[in-house]
Design an enzyme around this catalytic site. Sequence first.
Site, short mmCIF file in Angstrom:
data_model
loop_
_atom_site.label_atom_id
_atom_site.label_comp_id
_atom_site.label_asym_id
_atom_site.label_seq_id
_atom_site.Cartn_x
_atom_site.Cartn_y
_atom_site.Cartn_z
NE ARG A 1 -12.81 37.52 5.67
CZ ARG A 1 -13.41 38.62 5.09
NH1 ARG A 1 -12.66 39.46 4.37
NH2 ARG A 1 -14.74 38.93 5.14
CE LYS B 1 -15.49 44.80 2.60
NZ LYS B 1 -15.84 43.41 3.00
#
Length: 362
Positions: free
Chosen positions: A138, A42
Amino acid sequence: MIEGPRLDAERAPVVTVRPAVLERNARRVADRFDGELVGVTKGVSGDPRVARAMLEGGATAIADSRLVNLRRLRETGDIDCECYLLRTPMRSEVEDVVRDVDVSMQSEPSILRAIGAAASRRDVDHRAVLAVDVGDRREGIMPDDLESTLATVETFDGVEVVGIAAHVGSLNGVVPTAESAAHFVELVERAERTVSRQLPIRSGGSSNALSLCFAGDLPTEVTQLRVGEAILLGTDPATGEVLPGFETDAFVLSADVIECKPKPSTPDGTIRRDAFGESPTVEDRGTRDRAIVALGRVDVAVEGLTPVRDGIDVLGASSDHTVLDVTDARGTVRPGDSIAFSPEYGALARSVASQYVTTAYE
Ligand SMILES: *Cc1c(COP(=O)(O)O)cnc(C)c1O
């Protein structure tokens, strides 16, 4: 892919990639982790050359947070490893997830139910790894809810839960420790009891788990690590330090000098806010040689750039200009010169994703 202005290959600003460095860094992880290494792309928008270097260095699968990047990898045709979707999917993506990825991370039963329905329509089972929140706050199912969530998702058609994943460090900088790793293993065992079978994927973390791994403190029950930054940049995100023996120069971002003049180091006039709503304070260092490179906040996180050449300081940037103090630079700096920077993770990710920045390979 997003259509942008047409840019000639290698026109500045340009990120130069050294796949051989990436391959060696991947091998440094693969040689010392007795499990499956998933290379995370990513940070480079799923660049297929980067993925290939990771695979050649010993990664056995590739993961990315965005579907568009995984599709880009697939479309190259010669990457036939398993592809993981790292970011839990949007509802609007469920059909595409089933079609385009082999394994996805999941934390919301309602989304996973929709995934299962989409998979059933295609007559397949989608393999899911459940994310647990082991402290970073998260994504992930809270540990106390893991058993009940598993009991629910086990009833979904079209879904096969194949593992449990923990991720820390990204939002609140929680670091993996021997204790948190042991806690993760305990959660996996609880999950396996709930579903009455082994879960082959016990994905224990990312680059920030490598120090633990290299110290021999990662439990052997952890069967998988998902590693981006350590391979890409050679650094441990938990400390920002270089991992021993890793190389840090797989990427160089170069930009062209468009102006170079001696100027006073302080501004002249009534000061309000700059283009980004901030009021910078500037130290008066007299007249300095200032160079502007054709690169700005639209292209890159400028704070994450370190000039490769000694004696150059980044003074600041607006959307399309980055201003450097080159007074103490080794050698001269003139308009038309190229200035090289070493990017940190966020700067790398944003520059590779920018439609104004080209990519070249060494
Ligand atoms: C980004 C990410 C990783 C890889 O992290 P690195 O620090 O680049 O190794 C692994 N897992 C998840 C869920 C991620 O979002």
